[in-house]
Design a protein around this motif. Structure first.
Motif, PDB file in Angstrom:
ATOM      1  N   SER A 127       0.818  -1.215   0.000  1.00 45.41           N
ATOM      2  CA  SER A 127       0.000   0.000   0.000  1.00 45.41           C
ATOM      3  C   SER A 127       0.853   1.267   0.000  1.00 45.41           C
ATOM      4  CB  SER A 127      -0.957   0.000   1.198  1.00 45.41           C
ATOM      5  OG  SER A 127      -0.268  -0.178   2.421  1.00 45.41           O
ATOM      6  N   TYR A 128       1.721   1.382  -0.985  1.00 42.91           N
ATOM      7  CA  TYR A 128       2.511   2.591  -1.236  1.00 42.91           C
ATOM      8  C   TYR A 128       3.619   2.841  -0.208  1.00 42.91           C
ATOM      9  CZ  TYR A 128      -1.128   4.048  -4.604  1.00 42.91           C
ATOM     10  OH  TYR A 128      -2.010   4.134  -5.653  1.00 42.91           O
ATOM     11  N   GLY A 129       3.846   1.922   0.707  1.00 38.67           N
ATOM     12  CA  GLY A 129       4.975   2.070   1.605  1.00 38.67           C
ATOM     13  C   GLY A 129       4.690   2.835   2.887  1.00 38.67           C
ATOM     14  N   LEU A 130       5.771   3.105   3.616  1.00 36.74           N
ATOM     15  CA  LEU A 130       5.657   3.766   4.920  1.00 36.74           C
ATOM     16  C   LEU A 130       5.111   5.178   4.799  1.00 36.74           C
ATOM     17  CD1 LEU A 130       6.127   4.083   7.953  1.00 36.74           C
ATOM     18  CD2 LEU A 130       8.559   4.500   7.463  1.00 36.74           C
ATOM     19  N   VAL A 131       5.449   5.886   3.734  1.00 36.29           N
ATOM     20  CA  VAL A 131       4.959   7.255   3.582  1.00 36.29           C
ATOM     21  C   VAL A 131       3.433   7.283   3.629  1.00 36.29           C
ATOM     22  CG1 VAL A 131       4.806   9.218   2.004  1.00 36.29           C
ATOM     23  CG2 VAL A 131       6.995   8.061   2.333  1.00 36.29           C
ATOM     24  N   GLU A 132       2.787   6.367   2.918  1.00 34.49           N
ATOM     25  CA  GLU A 132       1.327   6.295   2.937  1.00 34.49           C
ATOM     26  C   GLU A 132       0.816   5.693   4.245  1.00 34.49           C
ATOM     27  OE1 GLU A 132      -2.577   6.657   0.931  1.00 34.49           O
ATOM     28  OE2 GLU A 132      -0.644   7.681   0.915  1.00 34.49           O
ATOM     29  N   TYR A 133       1.562   4.759   4.824  1.00 39.65           N
ATOM     30  CA  TYR A 133       1.152   4.142   6.085  1.00 39.65           C
ATOM     31  C   TYR A 133       1.031   5.194   7.190  1.00 39.65           C
ATOM     32  CZ  TYR A 133       0.636   0.132   9.211  1.00 39.65           C
ATOM     33  OH  TYR A 133       0.142  -0.807  10.091  1.00 39.65           O
ATOM     34  N   LEU A 134       1.932   6.150   7.186  1.00 40.31           N
ATOM     35  CA  LEU A 134       1.860   7.228   8.171  1.00 40.31           C
ATOM     36  C   LEU A 134       0.574   8.030   8.008  1.00 40.31           C
ATOM     37  CD1 LEU A 134       5.572   8.395   7.927  1.00 40.31           C
ATOM     38  CD2 LEU A 134       4.509   7.329   9.929  1.00 40.31           C
ATOM     39  N   ARG A 135       0.145   8.249   6.771  1.00 40.48           N
ATOM     40  CA  ARG A 135      -1.120   8.945   6.534  1.00 40.48           C
ATOM     41  C   ARG A 135      -2.291   8.115   7.043  1.00 40.48           C
ATOM     42  NH1 ARG A 135       1.063   9.609   0.979  1.00 40.48           N
ATOM     43  NH2 ARG A 135       2.162  11.600   0.880  1.00 40.48           N
ATOM     44  N   THR A 136      -2.212   6.804   6.839  1.00 36.36           N
ATOM     45  CA  THR A 136      -3.279   5.914   7.304  1.00 36.36           C
ATOM     46  C   THR A 136      -3.433   6.005   8.816  1.00 36.36           C
ATOM     47  OG1 THR A 136      -2.994   4.392   5.434  1.00 36.36           O
ATOM     48  CG2 THR A 136      -4.017   3.506   7.428  1.00 36.36           C
ATOM     49  N   LEU A 137      -2.323   5.952   9.533  1.00 35.42           N
ATOM     50  CA  LEU A 137      -2.383   6.100  10.988  1.00 35.42           C
ATOM     51  C   LEU A 137      -2.983   7.443  11.380  1.00 35.42           C
ATOM     52  CD1 LEU A 137       1.147   4.666  11.859  1.00 35.42           C
ATOM     53  CD2 LEU A 137      -1.018   3.643  12.550  1.00 35.42           C
ATOM     54  N   GLU A 138      -2.602   8.492  10.657  1.00 35.65           N
ATOM     55  CA  GLU A 138      -3.057   9.847  10.985  1.00 35.65           C
ATOM     56  C   GLU A 138      -4.565  10.003  10.803  1.00 35.65           C
ATOM     57  OE1 GLU A 138      -2.171  14.501   9.632  1.00 35.65           O
ATOM     58  OE2 GLU A 138      -1.139  12.830   8.656  1.00 35.65           O
ATOM     59  N   VAL A 139      -5.116   9.460   9.692  1.00 38.91           N
ATOM     60  CA  VAL A 139      -6.540   9.691   9.423  1.00 38.91           C
ATOM     61  C   VAL A 139      -7.435   8.807  10.287  1.00 38.91           C
ATOM     62  CG1 VAL A 139      -6.123  10.460   7.068  1.00 38.91           C
ATOM     63  CG2 VAL A 139      -6.669   8.038   7.479  1.00 38.91           C
ATOM     64  N   LEU A 140      -6.893   7.695  10.789  1.00 38.12           N
ATOM     65  CA  LEU A 140      -7.719   6.803  11.596  1.00 38.12           C
ATOM     66  C   LEU A 140      -7.678   7.126  13.088  1.00 38.12           C
ATOM     67  CD1 LEU A 140      -7.188   3.352   9.850  1.00 38.12           C
ATOM     68  CD2 LEU A 140      -9.285   4.695   9.955  1.00 38.12           C
ATOM     69  N   ARG A 141      -6.656   7.835  13.515  1.00 37.32           N
ATOM     70  CA  ARG A 141      -6.559   8.159  14.945  1.00 37.32           C
ATOM     71  C   ARG A 141      -7.772   8.950  15.450  1.00 37.32           C
ATOM     72  NH1 ARG A 141      -2.221   8.101  18.618  1.00 37.32           N
ATOM     73  NH2 ARG A 141      -0.688   7.802  16.946  1.00 37.32           N
ATOM     74  N   PRO A 142      -8.279   9.957  14.708  1.00 35.81           N
ATOM     75  CA  PRO A 142      -9.470  10.671  15.196  1.00 35.81           C
ATOM     76  C   PRO A 142     -10.708   9.781  15.327  1.00 35.81           C
ATOM     77  CG  PRO A 142      -8.363  11.959  13.516  1.00 35.81           C
ATOM     78  CD  PRO A 142      -7.734  10.608  13.497  1.00 35.81           C
ATOM     79  N   LEU A 143     -10.713   8.637  14.671  1.00 35.40           N
ATOM     80  CA  LEU A 143     -11.832   7.704  14.794  1.00 35.40           C
ATOM     81  C   LEU A 143     -11.636   6.723  15.942  1.00 35.40           C
ATOM     82  CD1 LEU A 143     -12.563   6.890  11.030  1.00 35.40           C
ATOM     83  CD2 LEU A 143     -13.548   8.675  12.481  1.00 35.40           C
ATOM     84  N   GLY A 144     -10.582   6.925  16.722  1.00 34.81           N
ATOM     85  CA  GLY A 144     -10.360   6.090  17.902  1.00 34.81           C
ATOM     86  C   GLY A 144      -9.357   4.979  17.711  1.00 34.81           C
ATOM     87  N   TRP A 145      -8.726   4.894  16.535  1.00 39.15           N
ATOM     88  CA  TRP A 145      -7.780   3.809  16.266  1.00 39.15           C
ATOM     89  C   TRP A 145      -6.369   4.216  16.689  1.00 39.15           C
ATOM     90  CZ3 TRP A 145      -9.328  -0.961  14.958  1.00 39.15           C
ATOM     91  CH2 TRP A 145     -10.615  -1.115  14.433  1.00 39.15           C
ATOM     92  N   GLU A 146      -5.881   3.581  17.742  1.00 37.63           N
ATOM     93  CA  GLU A 146      -4.527   3.801  18.209  1.00 37.63           C
ATOM     94  C   GLU A 146      -3.571   2.840  17.492  1.00 37.63           C
ATOM     95  OE1 GLU A 146      -3.510   6.194  20.199  1.00 37.63           O
ATOM     96  OE2 GLU A 146      -5.569   6.940  20.364  1.00 37.63           O
TER      97      GLU A 146
END
Length: 388
Positions: free
Chosen positions: A295-314
């Motif tokens: 899924s596009y590597g760590l650069v995109e993975y960091l975005r995934t973590l960022e957008v899901l954190r406000p939904l409660g995903w740690e």
């Protein structure tokens, strides 16, 4: 410094095993080497990357689009203020002139190169990648002790319940506390018998996961879930197609004692965000399995973590698919919940550096520069073959 060449080659990781959807008799992956003009100990510094199992080699995409963008770019545009390769700048260069959406095979091709670029960056700093990640994107301190589980239990010609038990027991004997097996490729009755056989070899504190690989529609997945409710399972993985958010919501809405896990076949932070918004999953009990190599590597993975954190995903609810050392480094650097592991399958690309042992379901990351591929002798030999 500059990138002087990028090499890639397709390697077989074929096996007679199958899950509920695909067999692995023709499975391949891509291995890439990003070679620079930076010389250490008489050799150029090289970063390596490869994609996870379940997707095939991506050589043509890399050769036709993404590698030329890297090698044709102004070398200085790929560097940060320290004069070293900047994986974020390189990612932006690779994705130039790409339309939004359409997250298919290109996400794998970019993921391979992104992995190699992060390996390269950490080697240039002469530090383990998990330290680099923790300093740049975490809280500054990596946790070198990472939870891992053993993935296996595939359908195999002539493999009966005893062979399944022997396989899972071998993982437990090697220090794993959590093991995973496939379901959905046989009848419900047969799968229940296989699950019961697997549970019979588990001892106190040991847990079983089951994985349907997106085989079912919502009704079938729910019928399975009702049967699984009688077992003490750690999770029920990919019950429906990964993009069937309504189906995922229907299964999650049953709210049984069996947690759900999914995400390995979603390839962008937008897909991940839609799963979080519409999939009905519970951030307190369910798990997400996005795989940076697909899924596009760590650069995109960091975005995934960022957008899901406000939904409660740690980060602790993320346990990536793929069983590779890149995700291990991310888990250690960002405090993820752990990582999948393939003790015997898809070698030499799975597993850990030589001498790393599983103890009480965890591994301790060695202090090797980069991702640590060179610390795994069989994998190091394959990587070196790309430089011959």
């Amino acid at each position: 410094m500059r990138i002087v060449e990028v090499r890639e080659r397709t390697f077989p990781i074929a096996s007679p095993i199958r899950n509920a959807v695909v067999d692995f008799s023709q499975m391949t992956l891509s291995l890439a080497a990003v070679i620079t003009d930076e010389v250490r100990d008489g050799r150029p510094v090289v970063g390596f990357g490869f994609n996870s199992n379940g997707r095939y080699g991506q050589g043509s995409l890399m050769r036709e689009r993404f590698v030329p963008r890297l090698t044709d770019a102004d070398p200085d545009s790929l560097l940060d203020d320290s004069g070293l390769i900047d994986p974020h700048a390189a990612w932006a260069t690779m994705m130039a002139n790409e339309k939004p959406g359409g997250h298919g095979e290109r996400s794998v091709a970019v993921g391979v190169l992104d992995m190699a670029l992060w390996d390269l960056r950490a080697k240039l700093e002469e530090r383990p990648l998990y330290d680099v990640i923790a300093q740049r994107h975490g809280d500054g301190q990596a946790d070198r002790r990472v939870f891992v589980y053993a993935a296996g239990g595939y359908y195999h010609p002539g493999k009966g319940d005893q062979a399944l038990q022997d396989e899972l027991k071998s993982y437990l004997d090697r220090g794993y506390t959590h093991v995973k097996m496939k379901i959905g490729g046989a009848s419900l009755a047969e799968d229940c018998r296989r699950i019961e056989s697997a549970l019979a070899v588990l001892g106190p504190g040991q847990r079983l996961m089951v994985d349907a690989n997106g085989r079912f529609d919502a009704d079938e997945a729910t019928a399975y879930l009702k049967a699984l409710e009688s077992y003490d399972l750690h999770w029920y993985e990919e019950p429906v197609d990964p993009l069937d958010y309504e189906g995922t919501r229907a299964v999650a809405g049953q709210r049984t004692r069996v947690p759900l896990a999914t995400g390995e076949n979603l390839f962008s932070h937008w897909d991940a965000l839609n799963l979080g918004r519409y999939g009905g999953l519970d951030p307190q009990r369910d798990y997400l399995q996005f795989d940076c190599a697909l899924s596009y590597g760590l650069v995109e993975y960091l975005r995934t973590l960022e957008v899901l954190r406000p939904l409660g995903w740690e980060p602790s609810r993320f346990i990536p698919h793929g069983g590779h050392q890149m995700s291990l480094n991310i888990a250690a650097g960002l405090g993820l919940g752990g990582n999948e592991s393939y003790p015997d399958l898809f070698q030499p690309f799975g597993g850990f550096p030589d001498g790393v042992q599983v103890q009480d379901g965890h591994v301790t990351m060695p202090e090797l520069p980069g991702i640590g591929f060179e610390g795994k002798s069989d994998l190091a030999a394959v990587c070196a073959s790309l430089l011959d």
